[in-house]
Scaffold this motif. Structure first.
Motif, PDB file in Angstrom:
ATOM      1  N   TYR A  98      -2.495 -12.561  15.939  1.00 54.56           N
ATOM      2  CA  TYR A  98      -1.374 -13.509  15.985  1.00 54.56           C
ATOM      3  C   TYR A  98      -0.745 -13.502  17.379  1.00 54.56           C
ATOM      4  O   TYR A  98      -0.492 -14.558  17.965  1.00 54.56           O
ATOM      5  CB  TYR A  98      -0.335 -13.156  14.931  1.00 54.56           C
ATOM      6  N   GLN A  99      -0.499 -12.302  17.899  1.00 52.66           N
ATOM      7  CA  GLN A  99       0.113 -12.190  19.218  1.00 52.66           C
ATOM      8  C   GLN A  99      -0.752 -12.826  20.289  1.00 52.66           C
ATOM      9  O   GLN A  99      -0.262 -13.545  21.160  1.00 52.66           O
ATOM     10  CB  GLN A  99       0.358 -10.717  19.563  1.00 52.66           C
ATOM     11  N   ARG A 100      -2.085 -12.566  20.223  1.00 55.03           N
ATOM     12  CA  ARG A 100      -2.971 -13.099  21.268  1.00 55.03           C
ATOM     13  C   ARG A 100      -3.013 -14.623  21.237  1.00 55.03           C
ATOM     14  O   ARG A 100      -2.977 -15.264  22.277  1.00 55.03           O
ATOM     15  CB  ARG A 100      -4.382 -12.519  21.091  1.00 55.03           C
ATOM     16  N   VAL A 101      -3.050 -15.201  20.032  1.00 53.22           N
ATOM     17  CA  VAL A 101      -3.056 -16.660  19.925  1.00 53.22           C
ATOM     18  C   VAL A 101      -1.726 -17.221  20.426  1.00 53.22           C
ATOM     19  O   VAL A 101      -1.686 -18.234  21.132  1.00 53.22           O
ATOM     20  CB  VAL A 101      -3.329 -17.093  18.467  1.00 53.22           C
ATOM     21  N   TYR A 102      -0.631 -16.550  20.081  1.00 52.87           N
ATOM     22  CA  TYR A 102       0.696 -16.973  20.538  1.00 52.87           C
ATOM     23  C   TYR A 102       0.764 -16.951  22.068  1.00 52.87           C
ATOM     24  O   TYR A 102       1.299 -17.872  22.698  1.00 52.87           O
ATOM     25  CB  TYR A 102       1.753 -16.057  19.930  1.00 52.87           C
ATOM     26  N   GLU A 103       0.218 -15.884  22.657  1.00 59.02           N
ATOM     27  CA  GLU A 103       0.192 -15.785  24.121  1.00 59.02           C
ATOM     28  C   GLU A 103      -0.557 -16.951  24.748  1.00 59.02           C
ATOM     29  O   GLU A 103      -0.127 -17.518  25.758  1.00 59.02           O
ATOM     30  CB  GLU A 103      -0.471 -14.471  24.547  1.00 59.02           C
TER      31      GLU A 103
ATOM     32  N   TRP B 228       1.434 -20.098  24.569  1.00 62.89           N
ATOM     33  CA  TRP B 228       2.501 -20.063  25.574  1.00 62.89           C
ATOM     34  C   TRP B 228       1.938 -20.319  26.977  1.00 62.89           C
ATOM     35  O   TRP B 228       2.527 -21.073  27.765  1.00 62.89           O
ATOM     36  CB  TRP B 228       3.216 -18.711  25.551  1.00 62.89           C
ATOM     37  N   GLU B 229       0.808 -19.677  27.303  1.00 61.04           N
ATOM     38  CA  GLU B 229       0.198 -19.865  28.626  1.00 61.04           C
ATOM     39  C   GLU B 229      -0.088 -21.347  28.893  1.00 61.04           C
ATOM     40  O   GLU B 229       0.225 -21.863  29.966  1.00 61.04           O
ATOM     41  CB  GLU B 229      -1.113 -19.083  28.721  1.00 61.04           C
ATOM     42  N   LEU B 230      -0.706 -22.003  27.924  1.00 60.08           N
ATOM     43  CA  LEU B 230      -1.081 -23.406  28.109  1.00 60.08           C
ATOM     44  C   LEU B 230       0.158 -24.293  28.191  1.00 60.08           C
ATOM     45  O   LEU B 230       0.226 -25.209  29.023  1.00 60.08           O
ATOM     46  CB  LEU B 230      -2.000 -23.852  26.973  1.00 60.08           C
ATOM     47  N   ASP B 231       1.143 -24.014  27.343  1.00 63.07           N
ATOM     48  CA  ASP B 231       2.381 -24.788  27.386  1.00 63.07           C
ATOM     49  C   ASP B 231       3.076 -24.612  28.736  1.00 63.07           C
ATOM     50  O   ASP B 231       3.528 -25.595  29.358  1.00 63.07           O
ATOM     51  CB  ASP B 231       3.298 -24.335  26.247  1.00 63.07           C
ATOM     52  N   HIS B 232       3.145 -23.378  29.196  1.00 64.95           N
ATOM     53  CA  HIS B 232       3.763 -23.088  30.493  1.00 64.95           C
ATOM     54  C   HIS B 232       2.992 -23.758  31.625  1.00 64.95           C
ATOM     55  O   HIS B 232       3.594 -24.317  32.551  1.00 64.95           O
ATOM     56  CB  HIS B 232       3.808 -21.568  30.703  1.00 64.95           C
ATOM     57  N   TYR B 233       1.677 -23.725  31.548  1.00 64.22           N
ATOM     58  CA  TYR B 233       0.835 -24.314  32.604  1.00 64.22           C
ATOM     59  C   TYR B 233       1.027 -25.829  32.680  1.00 64.22           C
ATOM     60  O   TYR B 233       1.208 -26.395  33.765  1.00 64.22           O
ATOM     61  CB  TYR B 233      -0.630 -23.984  32.331  1.00 64.22           C
ATOM     62  N   PHE B 234       1.027 -26.503  31.539  1.00 67.27           N
ATOM     63  CA  PHE B 234       1.144 -27.958  31.546  1.00 67.27           C
ATOM     64  C   PHE B 234       2.566 -28.416  31.875  1.00 67.27           C
ATOM     65  O   PHE B 234       2.764 -29.531  32.355  1.00 67.27           O
ATOM     66  CB  PHE B 234       0.679 -28.538  30.207  1.00 67.27           C
ATOM     67  N   ARG B 235       3.545 -27.537  31.641  1.00 69.00           N
ATOM     68  CA  ARG B 235       4.926 -27.887  31.999  1.00 69.00           C
ATOM     69  C   ARG B 235       5.195 -27.648  33.483  1.00 69.00           C
ATOM     70  O   ARG B 235       5.831 -28.462  34.155  1.00 69.00           O
ATOM     71  CB  ARG B 235       5.919 -27.054  31.175  1.00 69.00           C
ATOM     72  N   HIS B 236       4.733 -26.489  33.993  1.00 64.01           N
ATOM     73  CA  HIS B 236       5.123 -26.069  35.339  1.00 64.01           C
ATOM     74  C   HIS B 236       3.948 -26.010  36.317  1.00 64.01           C
ATOM     75  O   HIS B 236       4.160 -25.763  37.511  1.00 64.01           O
ATOM     76  CB  HIS B 236       5.781 -24.682  35.277  1.00 64.01           C
ATOM     77  N   HIS B 237       2.721 -26.192  35.825  1.00 59.59           N
ATOM     78  CA  HIS B 237       1.520 -26.188  36.670  1.00 59.59           C
ATOM     79  C   HIS B 237       1.381 -24.886  37.459  1.00 59.59           C
ATOM     80  O   HIS B 237       0.917 -24.883  38.591  1.00 59.59           O
ATOM     81  CB  HIS B 237       1.525 -27.382  37.631  1.00 59.59           C
TER      82      HIS B 237
ATOM     83  N   HIS C 277      -1.972 -15.591  34.190  1.00 57.92           N
ATOM     84  CA  HIS C 277      -2.253 -15.935  32.795  1.00 57.92           C
ATOM     85  C   HIS C 277      -3.712 -16.337  32.673  1.00 57.92           C
ATOM     86  O   HIS C 277      -4.129 -17.380  33.169  1.00 57.92           O
ATOM     87  CB  HIS C 277      -1.330 -17.052  32.323  1.00 57.92           C
ATOM     88  N   SER C 278      -4.499 -15.507  31.982  1.00 58.17           N
ATOM     89  CA  SER C 278      -5.952 -15.596  32.062  1.00 58.17           C
ATOM     90  C   SER C 278      -6.521 -16.933  31.606  1.00 58.17           C
ATOM     91  O   SER C 278      -7.430 -17.480  32.242  1.00 58.17           O
ATOM     92  CB  SER C 278      -6.591 -14.454  31.265  1.00 58.17           C
ATOM     93  N   VAL C 279      -6.019 -17.477  30.509  1.00 54.38           N
ATOM     94  CA  VAL C 279      -6.575 -18.737  30.001  1.00 54.38           C
ATOM     95  C   VAL C 279      -6.216 -19.893  30.927  1.00 54.38           C
ATOM     96  O   VAL C 279      -7.076 -20.718  31.278  1.00 54.38           O
ATOM     97  CB  VAL C 279      -6.069 -19.008  28.564  1.00 54.38           C
ATOM     98  N   ALA C 280      -4.950 -19.958  31.327  1.00 53.89           N
ATOM     99  CA  ALA C 280      -4.529 -21.034  32.230  1.00 53.89           C
ATOM    100  C   ALA C 280      -5.250 -20.932  33.573  1.00 53.89           C
ATOM    101  O   ALA C 280      -5.618 -21.946  34.177  1.00 53.89           O
ATOM    102  CB  ALA C 280      -3.017 -20.971  32.436  1.00 53.89           C
ATOM    103  N   GLN C 281      -5.466 -19.714  34.048  1.00 50.82           N
ATOM    104  CA  GLN C 281      -6.175 -19.542  35.315  1.00 50.82           C
ATOM    105  C   GLN C 281      -7.588 -20.102  35.240  1.00 50.82           C
ATOM    106  O   GLN C 281      -8.093 -20.680  36.206  1.00 50.82           O
ATOM    107  CB  GLN C 281      -6.221 -18.059  35.694  1.00 50.82           C
ATOM    108  N   ARG C 282      -8.236 -19.947  34.087  1.00 46.50           N
ATOM    109  CA  ARG C 282      -9.607 -20.443  33.949  1.00 46.50           C
ATOM    110  C   ARG C 282      -9.685 -21.958  34.119  1.00 46.50           C
ATOM    111  O   ARG C 282     -10.672 -22.492  34.625  1.00 46.50           O
ATOM    112  CB  ARG C 282     -10.185 -20.022  32.589  1.00 46.50           C
TER     113      ARG C 282
END
Length: 531
Positions: A371-376, A379-388, A393-398
């Motif tokens: 649950y925590q990993r999916v939540y993370e 959050w990473e993707l939401d943060h990335y698309f909001r603030h670029h 953050h490993s997923v957003a970095q990819r």
């Protein structure tokens, strides 16, 4: 001692050393890059001392498959010319060739040695499984020793992603050992170990390992579908459908929890209880655990109270390298609290430790695990698309890695950047794109297929892919359970990692592929092509 007995004794010694080298290699995979190298030197030294070079040369000369496999390393050598010989590029290229030595060494050493019989093969697999189980116990120790640390630190020896792939392979090998064993005690032991290893993927939040196991086992069932008894076919079909639906439902639940808006536990006020003004940014629609992030903030009080309770400065970074003030504000928000001295004073000691270690939400304490990993990730993707800003953050970095790689490929489509020019090309493109990635996080593609395309262009890429898929076809190994489990697991890892760009990754992938291609006696039905 008669000459015949002396020769037999020498052969037995060489065989034992060969087996020792293989066992040391598989035992080192979860623990030590150094021992991976030592084991390969032992195999090389034994190969030279054993002699019989005429026989080995005949095996090598008659095996086009070995030459094809070795050609992957030769592509790396040849493409050094493309990247040029400037000192930084040359150093990078030579280091890459050093890392890729298993692509040259293991096919020759294993392919020209006498293949393992069934007893020897099972011994090697048991040692590998034992090493992986021992690795999970070490991680368990680190987990309970410091449960609030960044979870990747529970894997002190190799990458957590690489370790999860070893766990997946160990489960597949346990199934093979279970099938081959006739003793009930051993069969139950194999089942319990498999349950333990699969449970460790969940317990240690190894989401990549879970996904690889799911899709690897699914593809294995597809390959062997016709060999399965009818009653198992439908049971497996139901299992995979139910599991997929359950996983999607779980992801939707986490997604809904993340984006649900909650009422804060405080009433809006202009001043803190101590009389200092709060800061509000009503225009920002960013939330943490459903609570508005940029409301009721008094940084003056946060700084003073935090610096009383922690050795890490409020104006510094947490242990994950993120701004500590941001981590603290996110954490207090996740509890629905105001961001002031009273809220910091109310934090328990374990919460202070969690914030210091980079835990930015109470969700990570209350709902650990998958649950925590999916939540993370959400959050990473939401943060990335909001603030670029994908940094840290490993997923957003990819996403940023692949965007950058695609631009490099378009500019170097035919020949690529060359063996030594990969990182330099990424560095230049990051600058040209004015990438938001901070410099410590500016890495390569994290996708082996894309990395080959960047390095060698379309020609080199197609040749390497052809070799890896054609050689098993030529050797009729697509019906071999052990080979297929290692091959599919390795190839799926290519989608998420530069598997062959690290010594641990290239050794793990090359060893098992080469062992099942060239190093094991072919056995009747398992050497046949899949129908």
């Amino acid at each position: 001692m008669p000459a015949g007995e002396a020769m037999k004794s020498n052969l037995l010694n060489n065989r034992n050393i060969y087996l020792f080298g293989l066992i040391l290699l598989v035992c080192s995979l979860p623990f030590s890059v150094f021992l991976m190298s030592v084991s390969q030197f032992i195999l090389l030294g034994n190969w030279l001392l054993e002699g019989k070079f005429d026989e080995k040369w005949q095996r090598l000369k008659s095996s086009k498959a070995i030459w094809l496999f070795v050609s992957v390393f030769l592509v790396h050598v040849g493409w050094m010319v493309v990247s040029g010989f400037e000192p930084p590029v040359l150093r990078y290229g030579l280091n890459d060739l050093r890392i890729k030595i298993p692509l040259l060494l293991l096919p020759v050493l294993i392919g020209t040695s006498s293949p393992l019989n069934e007893k020897e093969l099972r011994m090697v697999l048991r040692f590998f499984v034992g090493a992986v189980v021992a690795g999970t116990l070490v991680s368990l120790f680190f987990r309970f020793r410091n449960p609030l640390c960044e979870w990747r630190y529970w894997f002190p020896f190799i990458s957590h992603i690489r370790f999860s792939l070893l766990v997946v392979l160990a489960v597949f090998f346990l199934f093979y050992l279970w099938r081959k064993s006739m003793r009930r005690f051993y069969r139950w032991g194999y089942v319990l170990l498999a349950v333990w290893l699969l449970g460790s993927l969940v317990f240690f939040r190894l989401l990549t390992g879970l996904l690889v196991f799911y899709f690897s086992s699914l593809l294995m069932c597809v390959f062997f579908f016709r060999r399965l008894p009818a009653k198992y076919r439908y049971a497996l079909l139901v299992f995979y459908v139910v599991t997929a639906v359950g996983a999607l439902a779980g992801i939707k639940k986490v997604h809904d929890d993340y984006f649900s808006v909650k009422q804060p536990l405080y009433s809006p006020a202009a001043y803190t209880p101590s009389g200092n003004p709060y800061f509000y940014d009503s225009a920002c629609k960013e939330y943490e655990n459903g609570y508005p992030l940029w409301e009721a903030i008094c940084e003056k009080e946060l700084r003073n109270e935090w610096n009383k309770r922690s050795r890490l400065s409020y104006d510094g970074t947490d242990r994950k390298g993120n701004l500590l003030r941001y981590t603290l504000i996110r954490y207090l928000t996740s509890r629905g609290l105001t961001k002031d001295s009273a809220s910091v004073a109310s934090l328990r000691p374990e919460e202070i430790t969690a914030i210091e270690n980079g835990m930015a939400s109470v969700v990570y304490l209350e709902k650990p695990g998958i649950y925590q990993r999916v939540y993370e990730i959400i959050w990473e993707l939401d943060h990335y698309f909001r603030h670029h800003d994908p940094s840290g953050h490993s997923v957003a970095q990819r996403i940023e890695y692949l965007r950058t790689a695609m631009k490099i490929i378009r500019e170097n489509f035919w020949l690529g950047t060359g063996t030594g020019g990969v990182q330099a090309a990424f560095d230049r493109m990051y600058e040209a794109m004015n990438s938001p990635l901070q410099k410590p996080f500016r890495h390569r593609a994290h996708n082996q297929f894309v990395t080959f395309l960047v390095s060698f262009g379309i020609g080199g890429f197609l040749w390497i892919v052809f070799v890896f898929f054609y050689v098993p076809y030529k050797k009729r190994c697509y019906g071999n359970y052990l080979f297929l489990s290692a091959f599919i697991t390795g190839m799926l890892s290519w989608l998420n990692e530069d598997t062959l760009e690290t010594q641990a990754g290239v050794t793990f992938f090359t060893f098992f592929i080469v062992l099942f291609l060239f190093g094991v006696e072919q056995r009747g039905d398992e050497s046949k092509k899949a129908q």
